[in-house]
Design an enzyme around this catalytic site. Structure first.
Site, PDB file in Angstrom:
ATOM      1  N   GLY A   1       0.829  -1.208   0.000  1.00  0.00           N
ATOM      2  CA  GLY A   1       0.000   0.000   0.000  1.00  0.00           C
ATOM      3  C   GLY A   1       0.856   1.247   0.000  1.00  0.00           C
ATOM      4  O   GLY A   1       2.066   1.195  -0.279  1.00  0.00           O
TER       5      GLY A   1
ATOM      6  N   LYS B   1       5.264  -2.185   2.165  1.00  0.00           N
ATOM      7  CA  LYS B   1       4.884  -3.572   1.910  1.00  0.00           C
ATOM      8  C   LYS B   1       4.643  -4.300   3.223  1.00  0.00           C
ATOM      9  O   LYS B   1       5.212  -3.967   4.256  1.00  0.00           O
ATOM     10  CB  LYS B   1       5.987  -4.278   1.103  1.00  0.00           C
ATOM     11  CG  LYS B   1       6.204  -3.700  -0.289  1.00  0.00           C
ATOM     12  CD  LYS B   1       7.300  -4.444  -1.030  1.00  0.00           C
ATOM     13  CE  LYS B   1       7.490  -3.854  -2.435  1.00  0.00           C
ATOM     14  NZ  LYS B   1       8.566  -4.566  -3.189  1.00  0.00           N
TER      15      LYS B   1
ATOM     16  N   ASP C   1      -9.104   7.440  10.755  1.00  0.00           N
ATOM     17  CA  ASP C   1      -8.923   6.803   9.450  1.00  0.00           C
ATOM     18  C   ASP C   1      -9.645   5.453   9.404  1.00  0.00           C
ATOM     19  O   ASP C   1      -9.088   4.451   8.952  1.00  0.00           O
ATOM     20  CB  ASP C   1      -7.439   6.629   9.137  1.00  0.00           C
ATOM     21  CG  ASP C   1      -7.171   6.414   7.647  1.00  0.00           C
ATOM     22  OD1 ASP C   1      -8.046   6.787   6.834  1.00  0.00           O
ATOM     23  OD2 ASP C   1      -6.118   5.858   7.300  1.00  0.00           O
TER      24      ASP C   1
END
Length: 463
Positions: free
Chosen positions: A132, A136, A260
């Site tokens: 992402g 990794k 988030d």
């Protein structure tokens, strides 16, 4: 131009007069006029009766002063710069050492780079299970046989050192079955790695993307087939996620705003228990004032993921517990529809709200869910849309969200904890129309949230 000088009323100049003439020219004491000048002395030659006169050459006092000033200034500047650089380096070193000591005191295990390389077969491609914006993710096996997920930051990652330290500080103090557990970290050789418990079933987004292209997120576990989740399993995931966030809002001391919440930050363990992850953007809730009043928000730079952002927080920069409620409401809509929050210019909140108001809600329900009790779906949709209200005060508290979900979960037929088991239905069950596509037309690449953060260390009371 050559200039010759002759004395008046006598035949020659004496030595004193010669020196005076010489100094007049070398000191630039020559008057300029509008027609002639400026003048520059090229040579001072003594001829005739003056050939035996010895005139010592010397530099003017003005030039010596300028030169001395330059030297003194350069030395002073060098000393000042050296002192500033030394102080900066010492402060950085002290902060780094203090941070490492504090983390060790808090009981977080510090791994060496060699241990991480050994656990992942030198970070081989076969050990990689996800990737992402942060970096990794590798599956690793520690020396004691513990299976872990190693989140390795890449250079120039969206999360920086502040997010790295924040996640370590928070996770080392948070203990709840619906929050991901931190095993340790690695911070050496310009490497930043977080070591978590390994979650074999990947993220909620992985399961909602069955039949679609998978999202690109830092927890995505590749190479494993996913079965669609039944309504009972989706409610179980929603309830577990809500309980984890409720712990952050009410039982952590001081409370914490996650900031988030999204489907790719909700992990599923082997029993499909939801675990909220990724605390890189989290903020501590405000403390009470001198008079005992607790502010209702934290003013901060807007951080989060598009599609999950609370619109009022986006406009006012005021972060509250209801900001997480909005984001979780978007996750509920994903659970209901299988859609992505934003895709092809369409926003999931607006799309579902429009269908709900027009009486077409069941046309939006994910066809891969199987049969479901219609009353349960209607109440779940109503709760999700309440969480996604534009006005903060119109949203329920996380405690109310948990209570509603507990009641909804009791309404679902009794099933096993795995999604592969068939779900028995009641007389109220509804089978989705056959015209609904089994796949989901909505697809977008997940956008990772990114840096800020409170550098304070929270005092968390373990549950």
């Amino acid at each position: 131009m050559y200039v010759k000088f002759f004395p008046a009323n006598k035949s020659t100049f004496n030595v004193s007069e010669i020196l005076q003439i010489r100094d007049m020219f070398t000191g630039w004491n020559i008057r300029d006029s509008d027609i002639f000048g400026p003048y520059e002395l090229l040579n001072f030659t003594l001829l005739g009766p003056y050939t035996d006169v010895i005139v010592e050459r010397h530099k003017s006092g003005v030039n010596k002063g300028v030169l001395a000033g330059i030297i003194v200034g350069a030395v002073a500047l060098s000393v000042t710069l050296t002192a500033l650089i030394s102080v900066f380096i010492m402060r950085k070193w002290y902060t780094y050492q203090t941070s490492k000591i504090r983390l060790k005191i808090d009981g977080v295990k510090c791994f060496t780079f060699g241990e991480m390389a050994s656990a992942t077969n030198n970070f081989s491609n076969s050990s990689q299970v996800g990737q992402g914006g942060y970096g990794k993710v590798y599956k690793g096996i520690l020396a004691d046989g513990t299976v872990v997920a190693i989140k390795r930051a890449q250079e120039g990652s969206l999360q920086g050192s502040k997010e790295f330290c924040t996640e370590i500080e928070l996770l080392s103090r948070l203990h709840h079955r619906n929050l991901v557990s931190l095993v340790g970290y690695c911070d050496e050789e310009d490497e930043q790695m977080l070591v978590y418990e390994f979650i074999p079933n990947g993220t909620l987004r992985d399961h909602l993307s069955v039949g679609n292209s998978s999202s690109n997120n830092s927890w995505h576990v590749t190479g494993k087939a996913r079965e669609p989740l039944s309504l009972s399993m989706r409610l179980r995931v929603a309830l577990g996620s809500a309980r984890g966030i409720l712990y952050l809002h009410t039982e952590a001391d001081p409370p914490i705003f996650h900031r988030d919440i999204k489907a790719s930050n909700i992990l599923l363990d082997p029993k499909f228990v939801a675990k909220v992850a990724d605390f890189g953007l989290s903020r501590l809730a405000p403390l009470s004032d001198a008079d005992g009043t607790i502010p209702g928000h934290v003013s901060t730079v807007v951080k989060g993921t598009p599609g999950y952002l609370d619109p009022e927080y986006f406009l006012t920069h005021k972060l509250t517990d209801r900001t997480d409620v909005y984001s979780l409401g978007v996750v509920f809509l994903e659970l209901l529809t299988g859609m992505h929050p934003i895709s092809h210019g369409k926003n999931i909140v607006r799309e579902v709200n429009a269908a709900y108001e027009s009486g077409m809600m069941f046309s939006m329900i994910d066809g891969r869910m199987g049969a479901y009790p219609s009353e349960c779906i209607e109440k779940f949709v109503a709760l999700a849309l309440r969480c996604c209200q534009d006005e903060t005060d119109a949203r329920p508290s996380m405690a109310e969200v948990v209570r509603v979900l507990e009641n909804l979960f009791r309404m679902t037929p009794e099933v096993d904890t795995t999604p592969s088991e068939s779900m028995s239905t009641s007389s109220q069950s509804v089978t989705p129309p056959s015209s609904l596509p089994s796949g989901n037309p909505y697809f977008s690449t997940d956008v990772s949230g990114s840096d800020l953060l409170s550098g304070a260390s929270p005092n968390i009371t373990p549950r």
